[in-house]
Design a protein around this motif. Structure first.
Motif, PDB file in Angstrom:
ATOM      1  N   PRO B   8      69.879 -30.738  35.795  1.00 39.59           N
ATOM      2  CA  PRO B   8      70.835 -31.777  36.173  1.00 39.59           C
ATOM      3  C   PRO B   8      70.707 -32.133  37.648  1.00 39.59           C
ATOM      4  CG  PRO B   8      71.915 -29.654  36.182  1.00 39.59           C
ATOM      5  CD  PRO B   8      70.489 -29.395  35.716  1.00 39.59           C
ATOM      6  N   ARG B   9      71.393 -33.155  38.100  1.00 35.17           N
ATOM      7  CA  ARG B   9      71.395 -33.490  39.525  1.00 35.17           C
ATOM      8  C   ARG B   9      72.299 -32.541  40.301  1.00 35.17           C
ATOM      9  NH1 ARG B   9      69.922 -38.283  41.770  1.00 35.17           N
ATOM     10  NH2 ARG B   9      70.190 -37.024  43.640  1.00 35.17           N
ATOM     11  N   HIS B  10      73.363 -32.139  39.659  1.00 37.84           N
ATOM     12  CA  HIS B  10      74.313 -31.232  40.299  1.00 37.84           C
ATOM     13  C   HIS B  10      74.713 -30.148  39.309  1.00 37.84           C
ATOM     14  CE1 HIS B  10      74.938 -34.151  43.575  1.00 37.84           C
ATOM     15  NE2 HIS B  10      74.897 -35.054  42.620  1.00 37.84           N
ATOM     16  N   LYS B  11      74.903 -28.936  39.829  1.00 40.10           N
ATOM     17  CA  LYS B  11      75.344 -27.834  38.979  1.00 40.10           C
ATOM     18  C   LYS B  11      76.279 -26.960  39.791  1.00 40.10           C
ATOM     19  CE  LYS B  11      75.268 -24.977  35.422  1.00 40.10           C
ATOM     20  NZ  LYS B  11      75.795 -25.371  34.088  1.00 40.10           N
ATOM     21  N   ARG B  22      65.634 -28.130  34.955  1.00 31.67           N
ATOM     22  CA  ARG B  22      64.439 -28.682  34.321  1.00 31.67           C
ATOM     23  C   ARG B  22      63.772 -29.693  35.235  1.00 31.67           C
ATOM     24  NH1 ARG B  22      62.816 -30.362  28.446  1.00 31.67           N
ATOM     25  NH2 ARG B  22      61.412 -32.126  28.859  1.00 31.67           N
ATOM     26  N   CYS B  23      62.448 -29.744  35.172  1.00 28.21           N
ATOM     27  CA  CYS B  23      61.667 -30.717  35.932  1.00 28.21           C
ATOM     28  C   CYS B  23      60.631 -31.355  35.005  1.00 28.21           C
ATOM     29  CB  CYS B  23      60.951 -30.047  37.101  1.00 28.21           C
ATOM     30  SG  CYS B  23      59.779 -31.134  37.961  1.00 28.21           S
ATOM     31  N   ASP B  24      60.616 -32.683  34.973  1.00 23.13           N
ATOM     32  CA  ASP B  24      59.580 -33.420  34.244  1.00 23.13           C
ATOM     33  C   ASP B  24      58.697 -34.102  35.278  1.00 23.13           C
ATOM     34  OD1 ASP B  24      62.073 -33.457  32.189  1.00 23.13           O
ATOM     35  OD2 ASP B  24      60.171 -33.611  31.096  1.00 23.13           O
ATOM     36  N   PRO B  25      57.443 -33.662  35.414  1.00 19.77           N
ATOM     37  CA  PRO B  25      56.569 -34.223  36.458  1.00 19.77           C
ATOM     38  C   PRO B  25      55.965 -35.556  36.012  1.00 19.77           C
ATOM     39  CG  PRO B  25      55.366 -32.628  35.171  1.00 19.77           C
ATOM     40  CD  PRO B  25      56.773 -32.637  34.621  1.00 19.77           C
ATOM     41  N   TYR B  90      67.439 -27.526  44.886  1.00 17.10           N
ATOM     42  CA  TYR B  90      66.183 -27.063  44.293  1.00 17.10           C
ATOM     43  C   TYR B  90      65.346 -28.289  43.957  1.00 17.10           C
ATOM     44  CZ  TYR B  90      68.135 -22.454  44.397  1.00 17.10           C
ATOM     45  OH  TYR B  90      68.665 -21.271  44.843  1.00 17.10           O
ATOM     46  N   LEU B  91      64.191 -28.358  44.577  1.00 16.85           N
ATOM     47  CA  LEU B  91      63.323 -29.525  44.461  1.00 16.85           C
ATOM     48  C   LEU B  91      62.085 -29.196  43.642  1.00 16.85           C
ATOM     49  CD1 LEU B  91      63.467 -30.562  48.209  1.00 16.85           C
ATOM     50  CD2 LEU B  91      64.314 -31.962  46.336  1.00 16.85           C
ATOM     51  N   GLY B 105      60.936 -34.910  43.052  1.00 16.23           N
ATOM     52  CA  GLY B 105      62.101 -35.396  42.342  1.00 16.23           C
ATOM     53  C   GLY B 105      63.285 -35.472  43.290  1.00 16.23           C
ATOM     54  N   SER B 106      64.434 -35.896  42.747  1.00 18.63           N
ATOM     55  CA  SER B 106      65.636 -36.033  43.564  1.00 18.63           C
ATOM     56  C   SER B 106      66.361 -34.714  43.762  1.00 18.63           C
ATOM     57  CB  SER B 106      66.578 -37.052  42.936  1.00 18.63           C
ATOM     58  OG  SER B 106      65.978 -38.336  42.916  1.00 18.63           O
ATOM     59  N   GLY B 107      65.915 -33.682  43.055  1.00 22.47           N
ATOM     60  CA  GLY B 107      66.485 -32.359  43.270  1.00 22.47           C
ATOM     61  C   GLY B 107      67.678 -32.053  42.392  1.00 22.47           C
TER      62      GLY B 107
END
Lengths: 113, 113
Positions: B8-11, B22-25, B90-91, B105-107
């Motif tokens: 997510p963007r924020h947790k 999760r990260c989708d490159p 976390y980036l 990504g936006s982190g």
């Protein structure tokens, strides 16, 4: 010990002025990159330099890689409020093993209208 | 191509809970990197993958941190038994490797309460 030292840490100037920020290390880098980051977002790549002495220009931004590939500078001409942000230098260490970029702490730049 | 996507963007989580990001490159990029960024600092390298192989994990902050990239596409970063000191951005980044720049990504902004 910070591998990449950036200076100044903070810089606030008026629109239209010129500025230079520096990135220095005792290590030799196979390549060096400059990124710009805005609050709440990831860094965005501005330029990559790989050859000692290399100079690259991106509109009003001029990037230089030191002859010994241990330092770099970013010069902005006629700064504009849209240039405000965190400027990060990052390098790949020659023979460093791990293939992750090492980042400096960044220069927080504010351009006042 | 929509770039690097992070969720997510924020947790916000309570201390002691486990979290997974999760990260989708970018689909053509075979290298994927995880970084952590705390306030006032540059991004700190954690680990990276080339395809599905994790080639560097010695820089993960503790054994509570783990990352996977099971099919060489998306990646997950898990933190077990979170602590307040884990609060950070976390980036995730991806690249084609070598001196080519990273796309971040936006982190994911983690807050541990």
């Amino acid at each position: 010990t910070q591998l990449l030292e950036q200076s100044p840490q903070f810089l606030s100037i008026q629109e239209g002025e010129n500025l230079t920020v520096y990135c220095n290390s005792s290590s030799v880098f196979s390549s060096l990159q400059w990124y710009r980051q805005e609050p709440g977002e990831g860094p965005v790549l501005l330029v990559t330099v790989v050859t000692g002495g290399e100079v690259k220009k991106l509109k009003r931004l001029t990037f230089q890689f030191g002859d010994a590939r241990k330092d770099s500078s970013l010069h902005i001409t006629a700064a504009q409020p849209g240039d405000t942000g965190l400027y990060l230098c990052a390098g790949l260490i020659t023979g460093g093993g791990a293939d992750g970029l090492t980042f400096g702490k960044g220069t927080h730049l504010i351009i006042q209208p | 191509d929509t770039g690097v996507s992070q969720n997510p963007r924020h947790k916000i989580t309570k201390r002691g809970q486990n979290v997974t990001f999760r990260c989708d490159p970018i689909s053509e990029h075979n290298r994927l990197y995880w970084y952590r960024q705390t306030l006032g600092q540059g991004p700190e390298f954690l680990t990276y993958f080339q395809n599905e192989a994790q080639l560097e994990k010695s820089r993960l902050l503790s054994d509570r941190f783990s990352a996977e990239r099971p099919k060489g596409s998306f990646s997950t970063l898990e933190i077990q038994r979170t602590e307040q000191g884990d609060s950070a951005m976390y980036l995730c980044a991806s690249s084609l490797g070598g001196a080519v720049g990273y796309t971040f990504g936006s982190g994911t902004r983690l807050t541990v309460v």
